[in-house]
Design a protein around this motif. Sequence first.
Motif, mmCIF file in Angstrom:
data_model
loop_
_atom_site.group_PDB
_atom_site.id
_atom_site.type_symbol
_atom_site.label_atom_id
_atom_site.label_comp_id
_atom_site.label_asym_id
_atom_site.label_seq_id
_atom_site.Cartn_x
_atom_site.Cartn_y
_atom_site.Cartn_z
ATOM 1 N N LEU A 3 7.124 -52.622 -12.333
ATOM 2 C CA LEU A 3 6.738 -52.313 -10.962
ATOM 3 C C LEU A 3 7.620 -53.030 -9.946
ATOM 4 C CD1 LEU A 3 4.851 -51.145 -8.804
ATOM 5 C CD2 LEU A 3 3.363 -53.120 -9.185
ATOM 6 N N ASP A 4 7.831 -54.348 -10.111
ATOM 7 C CA ASP A 4 8.619 -55.084 -9.124
ATOM 8 C C ASP A 4 10.051 -54.558 -9.035
ATOM 9 O OD1 ASP A 4 9.227 -56.167 -11.628
ATOM 10 O OD2 ASP A 4 9.122 -58.255 -10.974
ATOM 11 N N LYS A 5 10.615 -54.160 -10.174
ATOM 12 C CA LYS A 5 11.975 -53.609 -10.158
ATOM 13 C C LYS A 5 12.001 -52.243 -9.476
ATOM 14 C CE LYS A 5 16.137 -52.751 -12.625
ATOM 15 N NZ LYS A 5 16.979 -53.075 -13.729
ATOM 16 N N PHE A 6 11.010 -51.395 -9.763
ATOM 17 C CA PHE A 6 10.965 -50.082 -9.116
ATOM 18 C C PHE A 6 10.886 -50.218 -7.594
ATOM 19 C CE2 PHE A 6 8.748 -46.553 -7.150
ATOM 20 C CZ PHE A 6 9.558 -45.501 -7.533
ATOM 21 N N SER A 23 2.645 -57.782 -5.243
ATOM 22 C CA SER A 23 1.857 -57.376 -6.416
ATOM 23 C C SER A 23 0.886 -58.472 -6.827
ATOM 24 C CB SER A 23 2.783 -57.055 -7.594
ATOM 25 O OG SER A 23 3.728 -56.095 -7.228
ATOM 26 N N ASP A 24 1.362 -59.718 -6.830
ATOM 27 C CA ASP A 24 0.510 -60.849 -7.204
ATOM 28 C C ASP A 24 -0.677 -61.004 -6.255
ATOM 29 O OD1 ASP A 24 1.850 -61.645 -9.496
ATOM 30 O OD2 ASP A 24 3.154 -63.060 -8.435
ATOM 31 N N GLY A 26 -2.364 -58.655 -5.019
ATOM 32 C CA GLY A 26 -3.303 -57.548 -5.194
ATOM 33 C C GLY A 26 -3.160 -56.479 -4.130
ATOM 34 N N ARG A 27 -1.944 -56.291 -3.596
ATOM 35 C CA ARG A 27 -1.718 -55.309 -2.534
ATOM 36 C C ARG A 27 -0.976 -54.069 -3.033
ATOM 37 N NH1 ARG A 27 1.111 -59.181 1.466
ATOM 38 N NH2 ARG A 27 1.920 -57.224 2.262
ATOM 39 N N VAL A 28 -0.901 -53.893 -4.382
ATOM 40 C CA VAL A 28 -0.269 -52.713 -4.962
ATOM 41 C C VAL A 28 -1.185 -52.146 -6.034
ATOM 42 C CG1 VAL A 28 1.766 -51.811 -6.156
ATOM 43 C CG2 VAL A 28 2.029 -53.725 -4.576
ATOM 44 N N TRP A 29 -1.334 -50.826 -6.034
ATOM 45 C CA TRP A 29 -2.161 -50.134 -7.026
ATOM 46 C C TRP A 29 -1.341 -49.015 -7.662
ATOM 47 C CZ3 TRP A 29 -3.478 -51.525 -2.140
ATOM 48 C CH2 TRP A 29 -4.500 -52.461 -2.006
ATOM 49 N N ILE A 30 -1.511 -48.831 -8.969
ATOM 50 C CA ILE A 30 -0.899 -47.703 -9.680
ATOM 51 C C ILE A 30 -2.042 -46.804 -10.114
ATOM 52 C CG2 ILE A 30 0.447 -46.954 -11.680
ATOM 53 C CD1 ILE A 30 1.846 -49.662 -11.660
ATOM 54 N N ASN A 31 -2.040 -45.565 -9.630
ATOM 55 C CA ASN A 31 -3.097 -44.598 -9.944
ATOM 56 C C ASN A 31 -4.489 -45.182 -9.693
ATOM 57 O OD1 ASN A 31 -1.120 -42.732 -10.777
ATOM 58 N ND2 ASN A 31 -1.072 -43.623 -12.812
ATOM 59 N N GLY A 32 -4.627 -45.932 -8.601
ATOM 60 C CA GLY A 32 -5.913 -46.471 -8.206
ATOM 61 C C GLY A 32 -6.310 -47.779 -8.868
ATOM 62 N N ARG A 33 -5.477 -48.302 -9.759
ATOM 63 C CA ARG A 33 -5.787 -49.558 -10.455
ATOM 64 C C ARG A 33 -4.906 -50.682 -9.934
ATOM 65 N NH1 ARG A 33 -5.735 -47.029 -16.288
ATOM 66 N NH2 ARG A 33 -7.950 -47.117 -16.781
ATOM 67 N N ALA A 35 -2.298 -53.527 -9.810
ATOM 68 C CA ALA A 35 -1.051 -53.588 -10.575
ATOM 69 C C ALA A 35 -0.441 -54.979 -10.488
ATOM 70 C CB ALA A 35 -0.069 -52.560 -10.032
ATOM 71 N N LYS A 36 0.073 -55.441 -11.614
ATOM 72 C CA LYS A 36 0.802 -56.699 -11.675
ATOM 73 C C LYS A 36 2.297 -56.388 -11.555
ATOM 74 C CE LYS A 36 -2.352 -59.282 -14.646
ATOM 75 N NZ LYS A 36 -3.404 -58.373 -15.051
ATOM 76 N N PRO A 37 3.125 -57.398 -11.236
ATOM 77 C CA PRO A 37 4.574 -57.151 -11.138
ATOM 78 C C PRO A 37 5.164 -56.572 -12.419
ATOM 79 C CG PRO A 37 4.042 -59.343 -10.309
ATOM 80 C CD PRO A 37 2.781 -58.780 -10.902
ATOM 81 N N SER A 38 4.569 -56.923 -13.573
ATOM 82 C CA SER A 38 5.104 -56.463 -14.858
ATOM 83 C C SER A 38 4.516 -55.125 -15.301
ATOM 84 C CB SER A 38 4.828 -57.515 -15.937
ATOM 85 O OG SER A 38 3.429 -57.708 -16.053
ATOM 86 N N SER A 39 3.624 -54.530 -14.494
ATOM 87 C CA SER A 39 3.038 -53.230 -14.846
ATOM 88 C C SER A 39 4.138 -52.181 -15.003
ATOM 89 C CB SER A 39 2.065 -52.771 -13.768
ATOM 90 O OG SER A 39 0.984 -53.657 -13.640
ATOM 91 N N THR A 40 3.933 -51.273 -15.940
ATOM 92 C CA THR A 40 4.922 -50.225 -16.190
ATOM 93 C C THR A 40 4.701 -49.047 -15.252
ATOM 94 O OG1 THR A 40 5.047 -50.869 -18.510
ATOM 95 C CG2 THR A 40 5.881 -48.689 -17.947
ATOM 96 N N VAL A 41 5.785 -48.608 -14.627
ATOM 97 C CA VAL A 41 5.752 -47.453 -13.732
ATOM 98 C C VAL A 41 6.380 -46.278 -14.469
ATOM 99 C CG1 VAL A 41 6.625 -46.514 -11.555
ATOM 100 C CG2 VAL A 41 5.922 -48.905 -11.682
ATOM 101 N N LYS A 42 5.699 -45.109 -14.428
ATOM 102 C CA LYS A 42 6.211 -43.907 -15.070
ATOM 103 C C LYS A 42 6.341 -42.788 -14.037
ATOM 104 C CE LYS A 42 2.699 -43.784 -17.980
ATOM 105 N NZ LYS A 42 1.948 -44.928 -17.511
#
Length: 86
Positions: A3-6, A23-24, A26-33, A35-42
């Motif tokens: 996520l952080d790289k994207f 991200s740390d 808690g101001r970013v969500w992926i599909n409503g969940r 997201a942490k900086p290491s979360s995978t973005v598809k």
Amino acid sequence: MRLDKFLKVSRLIKRRTVAKDVSDQGRVWINGRDAKPSSTVKVGDELTIQFGQKKVTVRVEQLTESTRKEDAAHMYTLLREEANNG
């Protein structure tokens, strides 16, 4: 892709350290969940980012390891931009 790289490569956020901090916090969500900086973005994921008084939602269109400034906007589609008024 992380996520952080994207966020940095797509230029939604200018620096990767800032993307990690956002991200740390808690101001970013992926599909409503949350997201942490290491979360995978598809491709196809919806990212929601809280920028101060503004909330931006985008759909991931493509993932590339690096991009030129002119091409960065092709990595996502803006879906919504909402102002948080009190």
